[in-house]
Design a protein around this motif. Structure first.
Motif, PDB file in Angstrom:
ATOM      1  N   TYR A  90       0.866  -1.180   0.000  1.00 47.99           N
ATOM      2  CA  TYR A  90       0.000   0.000   0.000  1.00 47.99           C
ATOM      3  C   TYR A  90       0.907   1.236   0.000  1.00 47.99           C
ATOM      4  CZ  TYR A  90      -3.639  -3.360   0.960  1.00 47.99           C
ATOM      5  OH  TYR A  90      -4.513  -4.419   0.838  1.00 47.99           O
ATOM      6  N   MET A  99       0.888   5.391   0.116  1.00 49.14           N
ATOM      7  CA  MET A  99       0.101   6.616   0.268  1.00 49.14           C
ATOM      8  C   MET A  99       0.812   7.774  -0.425  1.00 49.14           C
ATOM      9  SD  MET A  99      -1.406   8.570   3.625  1.00 49.14           S
ATOM     10  CE  MET A  99       0.028   9.535   4.082  1.00 49.14           C
ATOM     11  N   ASP A 156      -2.215  14.591  -3.211  1.00 50.11           N
ATOM     12  CA  ASP A 156      -2.680  15.177  -4.475  1.00 50.11           C
ATOM     13  C   ASP A 156      -1.526  15.658  -5.342  1.00 50.11           C
ATOM     14  OD1 ASP A 156      -5.289  14.786  -4.630  1.00 50.11           O
ATOM     15  OD2 ASP A 156      -5.926  16.765  -3.892  1.00 50.11           O
ATOM     16  N   ASP A 201       0.600  12.289  -6.562  1.00 51.94           N
ATOM     17  CA  ASP A 201      -0.066  11.016  -6.855  1.00 51.94           C
ATOM     18  C   ASP A 201       0.143  10.566  -8.307  1.00 51.94           C
ATOM     19  OD1 ASP A 201      -1.940   8.863  -6.137  1.00 51.94           O
ATOM     20  OD2 ASP A 201      -3.200   9.827  -7.651  1.00 51.94           O
ATOM     21  N   TYR A 249      -1.440  -1.083  -4.120  1.00 48.42           N
ATOM     22  CA  TYR A 249      -2.680  -0.314  -3.923  1.00 48.42           C
ATOM     23  C   TYR A 249      -2.279   1.116  -3.554  1.00 48.42           C
ATOM     24  CZ  TYR A 249      -7.450   0.592  -2.211  1.00 48.42           C
ATOM     25  OH  TYR A 249      -8.730   1.091  -2.025  1.00 48.42           O
ATOM     26  N   LEU A 257      -3.184   4.944  -2.400  1.00 44.92           N
ATOM     27  CA  LEU A 257      -4.229   5.746  -1.764  1.00 44.92           C
ATOM     28  C   LEU A 257      -3.717   7.170  -1.615  1.00 44.92           C
ATOM     29  CD1 LEU A 257      -4.083   5.285   2.014  1.00 44.92           C
ATOM     30  CD2 LEU A 257      -3.156   3.452   0.633  1.00 44.92           C
ATOM     31  N   VAL A 258      -4.644   8.109  -1.662  1.00 40.80           N
ATOM     32  CA  VAL A 258      -4.246   9.519  -1.602  1.00 40.80           C
ATOM     33  C   VAL A 258      -4.665  10.084  -0.242  1.00 40.80           C
ATOM     34  CG1 VAL A 258      -4.462  11.777  -2.705  1.00 40.80           C
ATOM     35  CG2 VAL A 258      -4.658   9.706  -4.081  1.00 40.80           C
ATOM     36  N   GLN A 259      -3.770  10.797   0.395  1.00 37.94           N
ATOM     37  CA  GLN A 259      -4.083  11.331   1.712  1.00 37.94           C
ATOM     38  C   GLN A 259      -4.873  12.640   1.619  1.00 37.94           C
ATOM     39  OE1 GLN A 259       0.390  12.589   2.554  1.00 37.94           O
ATOM     40  NE2 GLN A 259      -0.960  13.464   4.098  1.00 37.94           N
ATOM     41  N   SER A 282      -2.602   9.304   7.277  1.00 36.54           N
ATOM     42  CA  SER A 282      -2.673   7.942   6.730  1.00 36.54           C
ATOM     43  C   SER A 282      -3.757   7.133   7.431  1.00 36.54           C
ATOM     44  CB  SER A 282      -1.324   7.228   6.864  1.00 36.54           C
ATOM     45  OG  SER A 282      -0.941   7.140   8.219  1.00 36.54           O
ATOM     46  N   ALA A 332      -6.870   8.172   5.797  1.00 33.97           N
ATOM     47  CA  ALA A 332      -6.867   7.824   4.372  1.00 33.97           C
ATOM     48  C   ALA A 332      -7.015   6.316   4.154  1.00 33.97           C
ATOM     49  CB  ALA A 332      -5.584   8.335   3.717  1.00 33.97           C
ATOM     50  N   SER A 347     -10.109   5.716   1.711  1.00 33.57           N
ATOM     51  CA  SER A 347      -9.750   5.308   0.350  1.00 33.57           C
ATOM     52  C   SER A 347     -10.257   3.913   0.004  1.00 33.57           C
ATOM     53  CB  SER A 347      -8.225   5.280   0.221  1.00 33.57           C
ATOM     54  OG  SER A 347      -7.719   4.260   1.074  1.00 33.57           O
TER      55      SER A 347
END
Ligand code: UTP
Length: 472
Positions: free
Chosen positions: A152, A154, A157, A160, A181, A183-185, A215, A218, A222
């Motif tokens: 995963y 993180m 914006d 990303d 995977y 994910l965006v915080q 995190s 998120a 997410s």
């Protein structure tokens, strides 16, 4: 939502001063930015920015050093526990219960690298990036444990898209597409020194990632937690993108976490001295947490025991095991980690002019820190670790905690590995002290992995050409 109303209520009308000259698209962008601000908390944030308050990490201020499990257990009970923990950890990794989690959403302002920090070339010979080193480590750990360890990552914006493009373009460094995977915080608005919001452009509000503590929100928001559950992952091995030395999957650490029924566990390393800028593990009543170096009173920071050893010696290298269930529980109970403020240079519009590179810090970013979740646990443990084997932070352009210092530490660590496997007479034929060595994590990911591989001494020695050796 009528955006004019909170803007007026909180005296933020400067944000709309260019409204009449904006295009329709720009108007919707600004409207969106304003709508996504949590105005209910605006006053609290704004007041905090202008106040002299430091955050209190939910620990009170009667600090004691926190107890920890030593790196080298001497008593037999502890040795037995560690042996059980290693077995337990291995069993859980094999069963696919453990995932790697990298937080890589930071802005890396001190480093001044123009891309996501994970793309920074770091390995001493092959210049592999931080992302590549971690991907190769995951490949090798997966192979060793006969499983497919999930990763995963993180981002924020700001980085990303570039992060994903880079990793995909590098064909996931050999990992399978569905093993990773992203994910965006979340983001927090930035404030000026008077506690007002800042325009980043005529139609955008200045915002910044909400800190690595983001995190924990998120992961839930997410869908990463749900993905973990679906894939049978119960334990999250948390580390930061800017530490190339971290052992990202450690059976002892995982096993100890599980056997002690800890919610969130931490590794610690001894601080180099009272002045080192590193959070320290403290205990207050029953709660354990990390106190930022700036929040630890000087008289405590320098305190020593009867042997002259620092009393508050346990520093945090930001390495944790976190129970998936603990993160789930936090999110059910609408938790909010405390905000810490950082004085920063924030590009934006001042006096109607755009200032891209302010020469002085002109604003405040609010960030949460993941370790502030420690006092929220029912149980937390700390495992001591060896600094030279686990922590090579890449923060600055040069000097302390820089690319250079991290490379030197990586070389020294790999020289230690080689020293462990070649007999002294072979070692004499290469000048290990003055050599540059890089061992590929794709093939040997820990010192034990190298030892167990039975790689022939001659093969190692042959790898050295002009005191440089890349061991694939
Ligand atoms: P740092 O606190 O060192 O921040 O992050 P940074 O953004 O990398 O660097 P500076 O302070 O701007 O120079 C420690 C780790 O936490 C991650 C970073 O990516 C790094 O792995 N982090 C930090 C996030 O993921 N999100 C954040 O909002 C902040």
């Amino acid at each position: 939502m009528d955006i004019r109303s909170p803007v007026k209520k909180y005296n933020q009308e400067h944000l709309l001063r260019f409204w009449d000259e904006l295009s329709d698209d720009q108007k919707s962008s600004l409207t969106h930015d304003l709508e996504t601000i949590n105005w209910d908390r605006f006053e609290e944030w704004s007041n905090y920015c202008v106040s002299a308050d430091l955050t209190t990490p939910g620990l009170g201020d009667e600090f004691q050093p926190a107890p920890y499990y030593p790196v080298d257990p001497t008593d037999s009970e502890l040795k037995k526990l560690y042996a059980q923990a290693i077995n337990k950890g291995k069993e859980l990794i094999r069963a696919g219960k453990v995932a790697a989690f990298t937080v890589a959403g930071g802005q890396g302002t001190r480093l001044g690298f123009d891309h996501p920090k994970g793309m920074l070339p770091i390995s001493p010979i092959k210049n592999k990036s931080l992302f590549q080193l971690f991907a190769e480590s995951i490949l090798r750990f997966s192979e060793l444990y006969g499983t497919k360890i999930r990763w995963y990552i993180m981002t924020s914006d700001e980085n990303d898209e570039e992060t994903k493009d880079y990793i995909r373009k590098c064909k996931n460094f050999g990992l399978e597409e569905d093993q990773i995977y992203f994910l965006v915080q979340g983001k927090m608005p930035a404030f000026d020194l008077n506690g007002n919001l800042i325009l980043k452009s005529k139609w955008q509000i200045a915002k910044a990632p909400d800190g690595h503590g983001g995190s924990l929100n998120a992961l839930k928001l997410s869908g990463a937690l749900a993905d973990m559950e679906q894939n049978g992952v119960d334990y999250i091995s948390y580390f930061q993108i800017d530490n190339p030395l971290v052992t990202i999957i450690d059976p002892l650490f995982i096993g100890l976490h599980v056997l002690t029924q800890s919610d969130m566990s931490s590794k610690s390393i001894p601080k180099t001295g009272p002045e080192e800028k590193m959070g320290v593990f403290c205990k207050s009543g029953e709660k354990v947490g990390i106190v930022e170096y700036s929040d630890l009173p000087d008289e405590l920071a320098v305190k020593t025991d009867k042997n002259g050893k620092l009393k508050f010696i346990s520093g945090s290298p930001a390495i944790h095991i976190i129970d998936r269930n603990f993160v789930e529980r936090l999110n059910q109970n609408k938790f909010q980690l405390p905000y810490h403020k950082a004085l920063k240079k924030i590009p934006g519009i001042t006096n109607l002019e755009m200032e891209n590179a302010p020469d002085q810090p002109n604003g405040i970013k609010l960030e949460t820190f993941v370790f502030d979740a420690l006092p929220l646990t029912n149980k937390t443990i700390i495992l001591e670790s060896v600094r030279d084997q686990e922590f090579a932070p890449v923060k600055n352009k040069s000097g302390v905690d820089s690319v250079d210092s991290a490379r030197q530490m990586m070389i020294a660590e790999h020289v230690r590995w080689i020293n462990a496997i070649i007999p002294p007479e072979q070692a004499e034929s290469v000048d290990l002290k003055n050599s540059t060595v890089e061992i590929s994590p794709k093939f040997y990911v820990t010192i034990d992995d190298l030892i167990n591989s039975n790689i022939a001494d001659e093969k190692i020695v042959e790898s050295f050409k002009d005191n440089v050796a890349y061991i694939p």
